[in-house]
Every structure is written in structure tokens, then in C-alpha cells.
Design an enzyme around this catalytic site. Structure first.
Site, mmCIF file in Angstrom:
data_model
loop_
_atom_site.group_PDB
_atom_site.id
_atom_site.type_symbol
_atom_site.label_atom_id
_atom_site.label_comp_id
_atom_site.label_asym_id
_atom_site.label_seq_id
_atom_site.Cartn_x
_atom_site.Cartn_y
_atom_site.Cartn_z
ATOM 1 C CD GLU A 165 -2.890 -1.251 2.338
ATOM 2 O OE1 GLU A 165 -2.869 -0.352 3.194
ATOM 3 O OE2 GLU A 165 -3.644 -2.237 2.419
ATOM 4 C CD GLU A 270 -4.020 -5.804 3.357
ATOM 5 O OE1 GLU A 270 -4.825 -5.055 3.941
ATOM 6 O OE2 GLU A 270 -2.794 -5.745 3.514
#
Ligand code: BMA
Length: 351
Positions: A165, A270
Site C-alpha cells: 500500500e 487485501e
């Protein structure tokens, strides 16, 4: 071939399976699935909330080595020795392990301590480079011990997904806090250190952004085809409160297209809707986004985050309002659970 040309036979077999299975069903994954559930946290050999709900375990098991160091457990209080034990059990049952790393900030604080030039500081020549090397050595020691156990102690393949991320601002390695050149140097150094110096040959390397709109954004911090095996995307955004499943489908389409042109694997590394307040979220949001498009549906797996408590969980547990829908989801032919996996790992030999 994985980027590690000396990858163990089992690691190569796992990569091969993920590539081959692209057109097959999407594997379901869950973070910390074996370590605890919403209503339990005690030592079980093999229990998961989703099995309590559906009679099926996830096919992919996520773990995190955040806060690895002197303490016995990780940032979410999972004991590292038990983590190793569970990874072995997953392997023995033919499942897949993936490890992320919510790394503490080397200049102080946790993964979310932002605003420091930490990436620059831990690169070769930086003020905290030695501390970074020491940490990687410790990690190598941990990962090396993830083995099949007696009698052969074969290394258990691990999909390693560090510095995830980074397109977001919330981690110290995120875009506002490191240039792409710095991030890429860090990634390449990490690969070379663990693979070449520490001789870990049971890792597949997974790069994962948060939501991005196009390939250019996705590739801005990409370390290169020689340093990445799996192209991941974390997307909570499109399947949460402000749901837009078409957006997720479009992003997966972009991801798969890119991965396939590179001959690599794509995965939804995710996702989830915290506490899943929508009863039919599994079939109508997650599954729908994946199967809506034949290209998007070629992602290898979709992993939801951990089941900490009733307010903070991403998979269902018995009595949860989405439990019935999860059963339908898990039984769908486009979804693969642990018991449906073919044999992935060959009769490995010690290396
Ligand atoms: C976040 C939350 C935190 C947790 C972190 C790392 O999304 O679940 O509670 O510490 O992930 O697992």
C-alpha cells in the site's frame, strides 16, 4: 519462473500453480485465520472462523511479521512460534501461506509513524542502514525456520509481501515519504539481501499497491520484472460503504492485463468490508466484482483481513449476518477453498 532462479522445487511448483490456475476459480484467503477468530483466541491446531461458518477453510493464509524482534508475538499478538507451526500445517494440508510486514519505523514508532525520511535512512549509506540489515537478518532467521518439519525440514514456500500500500500516505514507506527511486532501491536491496546474501529460496515476491486508477500509477514505484513475481492490489475502497463493484472489476482487469503481459500472477491481496454490515456482501459485492469480467476473474486469490472482534473483522463467524451468504460464496464454483485445491507441491527433496 520465479525471479529467484534457485527457487526450491515447491516454490516453483506454487508459482506454476498460480499461473496455471489463473483461468480457474479464485482462491479465498484470510489474514490470521488460524490464530484467532471473533469469539476465540486459544491454541487450536487448525480452526478458522470461516470453517466454523462453512465447513471449509481458506486456501490462502495471511500472516504478518510486524514487530518481529525481541518480543514473542507480532503487532496483533500472534505468537511467532505458533505462526511458524501454523504455516507448516497449512503447507502439509496443501494450502498457501503469504506474509506481509507492517514494519516498525526505523527512526521510531510503528508502521503508521509517518513523516520521516526513513526509506532514505535505511538504504545503503543511510544513517540506519545497519539497523535495517540486522532486522532483515532476523527475518531471514525466522523465515528459514518455516519448514515442513521432521523428517526432511523442507522449506515451506512463502509469498512475501513487504512495503504494501505504498501508494497511500499511511505507512512510512508510502508515496509522500519516499521517492520512487528510494522505494525501488529499498525493494531491490531487500530482494538481494534475502535471496542472495541470506540464501532464502522459498520466497515469491509480491508487490501490492493500494487503489490506483491506471497502469502508470500502478507502475510508478514498481521495482521491475526481475524483482517481482506477483502483482497485488489492496482494495477496500470499492467494496465498502461507498460501494462501486464496477470500479473494482475495472481495477482487477487492469491488474490482470498487466500481469499477463509480464507473464506474472495477479492477486487481490487485501480486501473486505469491516464488520461486513451487508448480508449478501460475499456474493453480491466481492464475487460479483470478480466474476463480472473474464479478465478480472483471472486473479489468483482474494484475501480478506483479520477477525479481531465484532467491530473489527472481515470474514464471517457463526451467527454473523453474512454467514449464510458466505456459505453460498464458498460453495460457488468460481471460489476455491482449501479442500478444493489440487496437489500443488511436489514430493520435494531437501535443498
Ligand atoms: C489493520 C488493523 C490493525 C492491525 C493491522 C495489521 O488493518 O487490523 O488492527 O494491527 O491491520 O494487521
Amino acid at each position: 519462473m520465479p525471479i529467484d532462479h534457485n527457487a526450491t522445487p515447491a516454490t516453483r511448483a506454487l508459482y506454476d500453480f498460480l499461473l496455471r490456475n489463473a483461468k480457474g476459480p479464485t482462491l479465498f484467503g484470510h489474514q490470521d485465520a488460524l490464530a484467532y477468530g471473533v469469539n476465540w483466541k486459544d491454541f487450536h491446531e487448525f480452526r478458522t472462523d470461516v470453517h466454523d461458518v462453512s465447513g471449509k477453510h481458506p486456501a490462502v493464509f495471511g500472516w504478518d511479521i510486524g514487530k518481529i524482534g525481541p518480543r514473542p508475538s507480532n503487532l496483533d499478538l500472534v505468537d511467532f512460534r505458533q505462526m511458524r507451526f501454523w504455516m507448516r500445517e497449512v503447507y502439509r494440508r496443501g494450502g498457501i501461506n503469504t506474509v506481509s510486514w507492517h514494519a516498525n519505523n526505523f527512526l521510531g514508532g510503528d508502521a503508521w509513524a509517518v513523516g520521516t525520511p526513513t526509506v532514505a535512512a535505511i538504504l545503503p549509506g543511510g544513517s540506519h542502514h545497519q539497523a535495517y540489515r540486522d532486522k532483515l537478518e532476523l527475518i531471514a532467521g525466522f523465515l528459514r525456520k518455516v519448514s515442513s518439519g521432521p523428517p526432511d525440514y523442507l522449506p515451506v514456500p512463502i509469498i512475501f509481501r513487504p512495503f504494501h500500500e505504498h501508494t497511500g500516505h499511511w505507512f512510512w514507506w508510502g508515496k509522500p515519504h519516499a521517492s520512487s527511486a528510494e522505494y525501488i532501491r529499498l525493494w531491490r536491496f531487500t530482494v538481494r539481501f534475502l535471496r542472495d546474501e541470506q540464501q532464502l529460496h522459498h520466497l515469491l515476491w509480491c508487490y501490492s499497491t493500494d487503489i490506483v486508477d491506471n497502469e502508470t500509477e500502478y507502475l510508478e514505484y514498481y521495482p521491475g520484472d526481475d524483482f517481482v513475481d506477483i502483482l497485488g492490489l489492496d482494495d477496500y475502497h470499492d467494496v465498502g460503504e461507498k460501494e462501486d463493484t464496477k470500479r473494482l472489476t475495472a481495477r482487477l482487469n487492469m491488474l490482470v492485463g498487466l500481469a499477463e503481459r509480464k507473464g506474472k500472477v495477479a492477486a487481490l491481496t487485501e480486501t473486505g468490508y469491516e464488520a461486513t454490515p451487508k448480508p449478501d456482501w460475499w456474493t453480491q459485492s466481492l464475487l460479483k466484482s470478480i466474476v463480472a469480467d473474464p479478465v478480472a476473474s483471472r486473479i489468483a486469490w482474494a484475501l480478506v483481513w483479520r477477525n479481531d472482534n465484532k467491530q473489527h473483522h472481515y470474514a464471517p463467524y457463526p451467527e454473523h449476518l453474512s454467514a449464510e451468504d458466505f456459505k453460498v460464496f464458498a460453495a460457488n464454483e468460481e471460489v476455491m477453498m482449501l479442500d478444493e485445491l489440487p496437489v500443488i507441491y511436489p514430493q520435494d527433496k531437501p535443498v
